[in-house]
Design an enzyme around this catalytic site. Structure first.
Site, PDB file in Angstrom:
ATOM      1  N   GLY A  29     -20.173   6.659   2.693  1.00 16.04           N
ATOM      2  CA  GLY A  29     -19.226   7.109   1.682  1.00 16.04           C
ATOM      3  C   GLY A  29     -19.987   7.578   0.445  1.00 16.04           C
ATOM      4  O   GLY A  29     -21.208   7.331   0.306  1.00 16.04           O
ATOM      5  N   PHE A  30     -19.293   8.260  -0.436  1.00 13.72           N
ATOM      6  CA  PHE A  30     -19.910   8.618  -1.728  1.00 13.72           C
ATOM      7  C   PHE A  30     -18.842   8.576  -2.816  1.00 13.72           C
ATOM      8  O   PHE A  30     -18.916   9.251  -3.825  1.00 13.72           O
ATOM      9  CB  PHE A  30     -20.598   9.988  -1.667  1.00 13.72           C
ATOM     10  N   GLY A  31     -17.834   7.720  -2.575  1.00 15.34           N
ATOM     11  CA  GLY A  31     -16.724   7.609  -3.517  1.00 15.34           C
ATOM     12  C   GLY A  31     -16.897   6.453  -4.480  1.00 15.34           C
ATOM     13  O   GLY A  31     -18.013   5.968  -4.719  1.00 15.34           O
ATOM     14  N   ASN A  32     -15.773   6.003  -4.993  1.00 19.40           N
ATOM     15  CA  ASN A  32     -15.764   4.952  -6.006  1.00 19.40           C
ATOM     16  C   ASN A  32     -16.482   3.682  -5.532  1.00 19.40           C
ATOM     17  O   ASN A  32     -17.302   3.106  -6.255  1.00 19.40           O
ATOM     18  CB  ASN A  32     -14.296   4.661  -6.366  1.00 19.40           C
ATOM     19  N   VAL A  33     -16.189   3.248  -4.332  1.00 19.74           N
ATOM     20  CA  VAL A  33     -16.744   1.980  -3.854  1.00 19.74           C
ATOM     21  C   VAL A  33     -18.246   2.120  -3.585  1.00 19.74           C
ATOM     22  O   VAL A  33     -19.049   1.271  -3.983  1.00 19.74           O
ATOM     23  CB  VAL A  33     -15.983   1.499  -2.602  1.00 19.74           C
ATOM     24  N   ALA A  34     -18.630   3.220  -2.926  1.00 20.78           N
ATOM     25  CA  ALA A  34     -20.043   3.469  -2.626  1.00 20.78           C
ATOM     26  C   ALA A  34     -20.852   3.525  -3.932  1.00 20.78           C
ATOM     27  O   ALA A  34     -21.951   2.962  -4.032  1.00 20.78           O
ATOM     28  CB  ALA A  34     -20.183   4.778  -1.857  1.00 20.78           C
ATOM     29  N   TRP A  35     -20.283   4.157  -4.938  1.00 24.86           N
ATOM     30  CA  TRP A  35     -20.951   4.296  -6.237  1.00 24.86           C
ATOM     31  C   TRP A  35     -21.229   2.930  -6.869  1.00 24.86           C
ATOM     32  O   TRP A  35     -22.353   2.621  -7.280  1.00 24.86           O
ATOM     33  CB  TRP A  35     -20.077   5.180  -7.145  1.00 24.86           C
ATOM     34  N   LYS A  79       0.867  -1.182   0.000  1.00 24.69           N
ATOM     35  CA  LYS A  79       0.000   0.000   0.000  1.00 24.69           C
ATOM     36  C   LYS A  79       0.898   1.224   0.000  1.00 24.69           C
ATOM     37  O   LYS A  79       2.064   1.147   0.392  1.00 24.69           O
ATOM     38  CB  LYS A  79      -0.868   0.016   1.262  1.00 24.69           C
ATOM     39  N   ASP A 131      -7.031   4.210  -4.479  1.00 27.10           N
ATOM     40  CA  ASP A 131      -7.698   4.022  -3.182  1.00 27.10           C
ATOM     41  C   ASP A 131      -8.347   5.385  -2.888  1.00 27.10           C
ATOM     42  O   ASP A 131      -8.591   6.151  -3.830  1.00 27.10           O
ATOM     43  CB  ASP A 131      -6.688   3.612  -2.092  1.00 27.10           C
TER      44      ASP A 131
HETATM   45  P1  NDP Z   1     -12.928   7.586  -2.675  1.00 22.30           P
HETATM   46  O1  NDP Z   1     -11.895   8.604  -2.477  1.00 22.30           O
HETATM   47  O2  NDP Z   1     -13.544   7.430  -3.998  1.00 22.30           O
HETATM   48  O3  NDP Z   1     -14.052   7.780  -1.587  1.00 22.30           O
HETATM   49  C1  NDP Z   1     -13.770   7.665  -0.211  1.00 22.30           C
HETATM   50  C2  NDP Z   1     -14.983   8.038   0.624  1.00 22.30           C
HETATM   51  O4  NDP Z   1     -14.704   7.970   2.003  1.00 22.30           O
HETATM   52  C3  NDP Z   1     -15.362   9.432   0.366  1.00 22.30           C
HETATM   53  O5  NDP Z   1     -16.737   9.558   0.554  1.00 22.30           O
HETATM   54  C4  NDP Z   1     -14.533  10.130   1.444  1.00 22.30           C
HETATM   55  O6  NDP Z   1     -14.895  11.414   1.723  1.00 22.30           O
HETATM   56  C5  NDP Z   1     -14.748   9.270   2.605  1.00 22.30           C
HETATM   57  N1  NDP Z   1     -13.669   9.450   3.582  1.00 22.30           N
HETATM   58  C6  NDP Z   1     -12.342   9.314   3.373  1.00 22.30           C
HETATM   59  N2  NDP Z   1     -11.653   9.528   4.502  1.00 22.30           N
HETATM   60  C7  NDP Z   1     -12.564   9.840   5.419  1.00 22.30           C
HETATM   61  C8  NDP Z   1     -12.472  10.169   6.784  1.00 22.30           C
HETATM   62  N3  NDP Z   1     -11.286  10.212   7.419  1.00 22.30           N
HETATM   63  N4  NDP Z   1     -13.634  10.411   7.448  1.00 22.30           N
HETATM   64  C9  NDP Z   1     -14.842  10.330   6.804  1.00 22.30           C
HETATM   65  N5  NDP Z   1     -14.981  10.012   5.516  1.00 22.30           N
HETATM   66  C10 NDP Z   1     -13.874   9.786   4.839  1.00 22.30           C
HETATM   67  O7  NDP Z   1     -12.311   6.214  -2.202  1.00 22.30           O
HETATM   68  P2  NDP Z   1     -12.807   4.738  -2.457  1.00 22.30           P
HETATM   69  O8  NDP Z   1     -14.276   4.693  -2.649  1.00 22.30           O
HETATM   70  O9  NDP Z   1     -11.920   4.156  -3.465  1.00 22.30           O
HETATM   71  O10 NDP Z   1     -12.450   4.061  -1.062  1.00 22.30           O
HETATM   72  C11 NDP Z   1     -13.410   3.863  -0.006  1.00 22.30           C
HETATM   73  C12 NDP Z   1     -12.960   2.724   0.892  1.00 22.30           C
HETATM   74  O11 NDP Z   1     -12.878   1.518   0.121  1.00 22.30           O
HETATM   75  C13 NDP Z   1     -11.582   2.883   1.528  1.00 22.30           C
HETATM   76  O12 NDP Z   1     -11.580   2.263   2.788  1.00 22.30           O
HETATM   77  C14 NDP Z   1     -10.667   2.105   0.583  1.00 22.30           C
HETATM   78  O13 NDP Z   1      -9.511   1.673   1.229  1.00 22.30           O
HETATM   79  C15 NDP Z   1     -11.584   0.944   0.240  1.00 22.30           C
HETATM   80  N6  NDP Z   1     -11.284   0.212  -0.981  1.00 22.30           N
HETATM   81  C16 NDP Z   1     -11.142   0.822  -2.185  1.00 22.30           C
HETATM   82  C17 NDP Z   1     -10.897   0.065  -3.312  1.00 22.30           C
HETATM   83  C18 NDP Z   1     -10.786   0.660  -4.669  1.00 22.30           C
HETATM   84  O14 NDP Z   1     -10.566  -0.094  -5.614  1.00 22.30           O
HETATM   85  N7  NDP Z   1     -10.948   1.958  -4.844  1.00 22.30           N
HETATM   86  C19 NDP Z   1     -10.747  -1.377  -3.239  1.00 22.30           C
HETATM   87  C20 NDP Z   1     -10.985  -1.941  -1.940  1.00 22.30           C
HETATM   88  C21 NDP Z   1     -11.233  -1.145  -0.871  1.00 22.30           C
HETATM   89  P3  NDP Z   1     -13.764  12.554   1.609  1.00 22.30           P
HETATM   90  O15 NDP Z   1     -12.736  12.150   0.599  1.00 22.30           O
HETATM   91  O16 NDP Z   1     -14.630  13.647   1.160  1.00 22.30           O
HETATM   92  O17 NDP Z   1     -13.147  12.681   2.943  1.00 22.30           O
HETATM   93  O1  2IT Z   2      -7.831  -1.705  -0.903  1.00 22.66           O
HETATM   94  C1  2IT Z   2      -7.748  -2.162  -2.065  1.00 22.66           C
HETATM   95  O2  2IT Z   2      -7.843  -3.374  -2.287  1.00 22.66           O
HETATM   96  C2  2IT Z   2      -7.544  -1.230  -3.165  1.00 22.66           C
HETATM   97  N1  2IT Z   2      -7.502  -0.031  -2.932  1.00 22.66           N
HETATM   98  C3  2IT Z   2      -7.354  -1.740  -4.563  1.00 22.66           C
HETATM   99  C4  2IT Z   2      -5.936  -2.193  -4.771  1.00 22.66           C
HETATM  100  C5  2IT Z   2      -5.583  -2.570  -6.188  1.00 22.66           C
HETATM  101  O3  2IT Z   2      -4.397  -2.836  -6.383  1.00 22.66           O
HETATM  102  O4  2IT Z   2      -6.440  -2.596  -7.064  1.00 22.66           O
END
Ligand code: NDP
Ligand code: 2IT
Length: 443
Positions: A235-241, A124, A164
């Site tokens: 959340g409202f990021g990539n994973v939530a979407w 990571k 991430d």
């Molecule tokens: P994004 O940046 O797309 O979204 C992250 C979300 O979490 C946003 O809504 C963000 O809000 C919120 N967030 C981040 N930090 C905090 C905090 N300290 N307090 C409150 N809210 C917070 O990221 P992803 O959707 O990619 O990631 C979300 C989770 O999924 C993480 O735990 C990540 O490790 C995990 N994950 C992601 C993968 C991937 O492929 N992307 C794969 C597997 C797991 P804001 O940024 O506005 O703070």
């Molecule tokens: O937490 C995770 O598994 C990720 N952010 C994805 C890692 C990756 O290499 O696709």
């Protein structure tokens, strides 16, 4: 195997690394029986070896903002374990990033990647850079500067980073562009790439889709499905979407999303174009979910988490330790039957205890969000073959991988009464493959 002694030693060696120590304790407590039944692991000191990263690099990232002022952030890459394949794991850009958080994530990644059945080791990285309010050119200059250092230790057969929190397609593009210039190569060194330059179909959706596929498998064990169920997502990021998209496709009604500012409650369901509005919110770089409530005229609960809402299924998809013991009790009291972690370690140890005591279907992130890295693995395969698979092909492989992970968790986590402890199952299944590989490879 004495977990307390191991943890005391580790705490002394890694003072203040709260998240890292939390993640290690959870794994060690789950694997005690397996380690005791297999003396070869202790004889080869596998536990002490697996909790120490192969290397942890920090580096300076200097970059200039649009006014020409120079800023310095810290970059990191933790190459934790490459027993079963090249280092693999995402990059996180968030102001909260520190060594402890990246070590916890790198450690979890070892077992998650092992569960996918693909040949990937655990790593990571990231930076304490805050993308909030930055212009496109500022993000680009930061990514370029970050890659100026990172490129020295990564490579398509060595270490393959991805996204991430705070790192999506745009950031991967800027980093890949710089890597290409520095190395004079166009190889699959990052995953989550754009479709025109080596990316895989379905990678953007993969973590959320995989998470919902996993939840579907858990629900099946109880004769249940998503159809007609109320789903709370954080959340409202990539994973939530991705999770919202798939949960809706399967007939669920997603009623919440959340950000650091609070949560949205949309009783009609977050579906159709409302799901894609999440992408606009993220792209705005403002870190707030509130604008959704103005756009669609629904409730916004400032400073609160969505776990107080009545739901059947909860998908925590924001960040670590975002669901505590009190939240867990509220979910159980409101009749929630399934909690499937999309984020990494979103539930605190107290919350997990509540779920297990109440026999809730509970899946830890390292199993339930493995679809993202698994599809990264599929992107690596396509890059190596110089071929692109169709969306259907990637999605069906992803689906199969999630079903297999579920099966492994059941195999190692089912107790005598038939309840599946997915935490135990995931940790044991993930650990065994890596530990056996470490034995085979010598120290
Ligand atoms: P994004 O940046 O797309 O979204 C992250 C979300 O979490 C946003 O809504 C963000 O809000 C919120 N967030 C981040 N930090 C905090 C905090 N300290 N307090 C409150 N809210 C917070 O990221 P992803 O959707 O990619 O990631 C979300 C989770 O999924 C993480 O735990 C990540 O490790 C995990 N994950 C992601 C993968 C991937 O492929 N992307 C794969 C597997 C797991 P804001 O940024 O506005 O703070
Ligand atoms: O937490 C995770 O598994 C990720 N952010 C994805 C890692 C990756 O290499 O696709």
């Amino acid at each position: 195997m004495n977990v307390d002694k191991l943890m005391n030693d580790l705490t002394r060696k890694n003072p203040g690394e709260v998240e890292f120590l939390q993640a290690v304790r959870e794994v060690l407590e789950s694997i005690v029986d397996v380690v005791e039944a297999n003396p070869q692991f202790e004889e080869a000191n596998i536990i002490e070896r697996i909790v120490e990263p192969d290397r942890a690099l920090t580096f300076k990232v200097a970059w200039a903002d649009d006014k020409g002022d120079i800023h310095v952030n810290r970059g990191y890459r933790i190459q934790f374990n490459n027993a079963i394949g090249p280092y693999k794991g995402g990059l996180r850009f968030h102001p909260s990033v520190n060594l402890s958080i990246l070590k916890f994530l790198g450690f979890e990644q070892i077992f998650k990647n092992s569960l996918t059945s693909l040949p990937m080791g655990g790593a990571k990285g990231g930076s304490d850079f805050n993308p909030k309010g930055k212009s496109n050119s500022e993000v680009m200059r930061f990514c370029q500067s970050f890659m100026m250092e990172l490129h020295k230790i990564i490579g398509p057969e060595t270490d393959v980073p991805a996204g991430d929190i705070g790192v999506g397609g745009r950031e991967i593009g800027y980093m890949y562009g710089m890597y290409k210039k520095l190395t004079h190569e166009h190889t699959g060194v990052l995953t989550g790439k754009g479709l025109n330059w080596g990316g895989s179909l379905v990678r953007p959706e993969a973590t959320g889709f995989g998470n919902v596929y996993f939840a579907e498998e858990m629900l099946k064990t109880k004769g249940e499905s998503f159809k007609g169920k109320t789903v709370a997502i954080s959340g409202f990021g990539n994973v939530a979407w991705g999770a919202a998209k798939k949960a809706t496709q399967l007939g669920g009604k997603v009623v919440t999303i959340s950000g650091p500012d609070g949560y949205i409650y949309d009783p009609d369901g977050i579906s159709g174009k409302k799901i894609d509005y999440m992408l606009e919110l993220r792209a705005s770089n403002q870190d707030v979910v509130r604008p959704y409530s103005f756009e669609y005229g629904v409730e916004f609960h400032e400073g609160k988490r969505p776990w107080e809402v009545k739901c059947d299924i909860a998908l925590p998809c924001a960040t670590q330790n975002e669901l505590d013991g009190e939240d867990a009790k509220k979910l159980v009291a409101n009749g929630c039957i399934c909690v499937c972690e999309g984020a990494n370690m979103p539930s605190t140890p107290e919350a997990i205890e509540v779920f297990l005591e109440n026999k809730v279907l509970f899946a830890p992130g390292k199993a339930a969000n493995a679809g993202g890295v698994a599809t990264s693995g599929l992107e690596m395969s396509q890059n190596s073959m110089k071929l692109n698979w169709s969306a259907e092909e990637v999605d069906s492989k992803l689906h199969e991988i999630m079903r297999n992970i579920h099966e492994s968790c059941v195999k190692y986590g089912k107790d005598s009464e038939g309840y599946v402890n997915y935490v135990k199952g995931a940790n044991i299944a993930g650990f065994l493959k890596v530990a056996n590989a470490m034995l085979d490879l010598g120290f």
